[in-house]
Design a protein around this motif. Sequence first.
Motif, short mmCIF file in Angstrom:
data_model
loop_
_atom_site.label_atom_id
_atom_site.label_comp_id
_atom_site.label_asym_id
_atom_site.label_seq_id
_atom_site.Cartn_x
_atom_site.Cartn_y
_atom_site.Cartn_z
N CYS A 46 0.85 30.21 24.11
CA CYS A 46 0.98 28.75 24.19
C CYS A 46 -0.34 28.38 24.35
O CYS A 46 -1.19 28.63 24.95
CB CYS A 46 1.98 28.38 25.70
SG CYS A 46 3.55 29.14 25.66
N ASN A 98 20.45 33.75 34.43
CA ASN A 98 21.57 33.92 33.12
C ASN A 98 22.75 33.09 33.71
O ASN A 98 23.90 33.08 32.98
CB ASN A 98 21.98 35.49 32.86
CG ASN A 98 20.78 36.08 32.23
OD1 ASN A 98 20.06 35.51 31.60
ND2 ASN A 98 20.78 37.35 32.44
N ARG A 134 13.61 27.31 28.38
CA ARG A 134 13.36 28.82 27.89
C ARG A 134 13.18 29.43 29.32
O ARG A 134 12.10 29.27 30.30
CB ARG A 134 11.97 28.93 27.10
CG ARG A 134 12.35 28.26 25.53
CD ARG A 134 13.41 29.32 24.99
NE ARG A 134 13.02 30.42 24.66
CZ ARG A 134 12.26 31.08 23.79
NH1 ARG A 134 11.71 30.15 23.03
NH2 ARG A 134 11.98 32.27 23.98
N HIS A 164 9.06 35.53 33.98
CA HIS A 164 9.72 36.27 35.16
C HIS A 164 8.62 36.60 36.19
O HIS A 164 7.30 37.01 36.09
CB HIS A 164 10.22 37.48 34.72
CG HIS A 164 11.25 37.22 33.63
ND1 HIS A 164 12.72 37.35 33.99
CD2 HIS A 164 11.27 36.99 32.27
CE1 HIS A 164 13.38 37.05 32.77
NE2 HIS A 164 12.64 36.79 31.85
N HIS A 183 8.50 37.12 28.85
CA HIS A 183 9.38 37.72 27.99
C HIS A 183 9.59 36.98 26.56
O HIS A 183 10.03 35.86 26.76
CB HIS A 183 10.64 38.17 28.71
CG HIS A 183 10.54 39.36 29.38
ND1 HIS A 183 11.67 39.87 30.26
CD2 HIS A 183 9.43 40.09 29.69
CE1 HIS A 183 11.19 40.68 30.94
NE2 HIS A 183 9.88 41.01 30.70
N GLY A 184 9.39 37.32 25.62
CA GLY A 184 9.90 36.62 24.34
C GLY A 184 8.66 35.75 23.70
O GLY A 184 8.09 35.35 24.64
N PRO A 185 8.84 35.34 22.59
CA PRO A 185 8.09 34.22 22.06
C PRO A 185 8.38 32.85 22.49
O PRO A 185 9.39 32.48 22.83
CB PRO A 185 8.02 34.13 20.47
CG PRO A 185 9.58 34.65 20.37
CD PRO A 185 9.87 35.73 21.37
N LEU A 186 7.37 31.98 22.54
CA LEU A 186 7.21 30.64 23.13
C LEU A 186 6.79 29.83 22.03
O LEU A 186 5.62 30.20 21.57
CB LEU A 186 6.69 30.44 24.45
CG LEU A 186 7.62 31.00 25.69
CD1 LEU A 186 6.65 31.15 26.98
CD2 LEU A 186 8.83 30.16 25.85
N ALA A 225 11.77 32.25 30.12
CA ALA A 225 10.80 33.19 29.53
C ALA A 225 9.90 33.72 30.46
O ALA A 225 9.20 35.11 30.36
CB ALA A 225 10.11 32.76 28.25
#
Length: 263
Positions: free
Chosen positions: A251, A27, A188, A192, A219-222, A190
């Motif tokens: 993906c 971040n 992204r 982790h 985490h989250g859509p790709l 995304a």
Amino acid sequence: MPPYRNGAATCQRRAGQGQSRSPLTDNDLPMLDTLPRLLSTPLLSLRDWIFPERCRLCAAPGAALCADCCVELPRLTATRCPICARPQAGNSPCGACQGRAPGFAAVYTPFAYAAPLDGAIQAWKFGGRLDWTLPLTDAWLNAWEELPPFPHALVPVPLHRNRLRERGFNQAALLARRWGRAWSIPVRLAAHRQRDTAHQVGLKAEQRRHNLRDAFRIHGPLPEHVAIVDDVFTTGTTAGVLAETLRAAGCRQVDVWVLARAL
């Protein structure tokens, strides 16, 4: 696989060094976007005029990596495995990829992990030499004659928070940020790393796979087409395990972009 340019690579003149006093998280990466503005301040411009930038490899004045040294960076051979980019006599898939197809579609890089590039990457990655970030990323960007297929997003290989605290930055995220900005590809964050895995250096391929079991989560859509970003492709275990995790998350095509490929 795309051909690579043998002519002189254009290296932009870069100045200054950037080092973080506290560990960077994913971040925190937008903070690095201010670097070009900081480097263009009048004070640093005056310093550059008094103490001009020198090539980090040969000490020639004028650029962080001079044109001559860019040309001498080790390149992969024209014939290689079309999947893992292993140098070989032909362009058919290598025995390893035929025996066990990796989770990724193809590896893209113009560079081989050999001297003097290997020393520069080690100084950057393990020595905290963040001043190598722009020279290395820009040398990679300028080395292509035919660009790799562009994915819909770049996904850097994540570091566990303990490793991130130890190193202070995620080198894969820095590469993705620079390459994504240069070619207008979203980055992204995304992936982790949910386990603090042991170091991979010295481990065989199967030991590496065991070490990385259940190491990643998404985490989250790709989007359907993404490219994993990392600094060095060695056995391909990390990229393969992460690619499998990304494909399980939806993906359909996963490529790998790396700074250099080990021989």
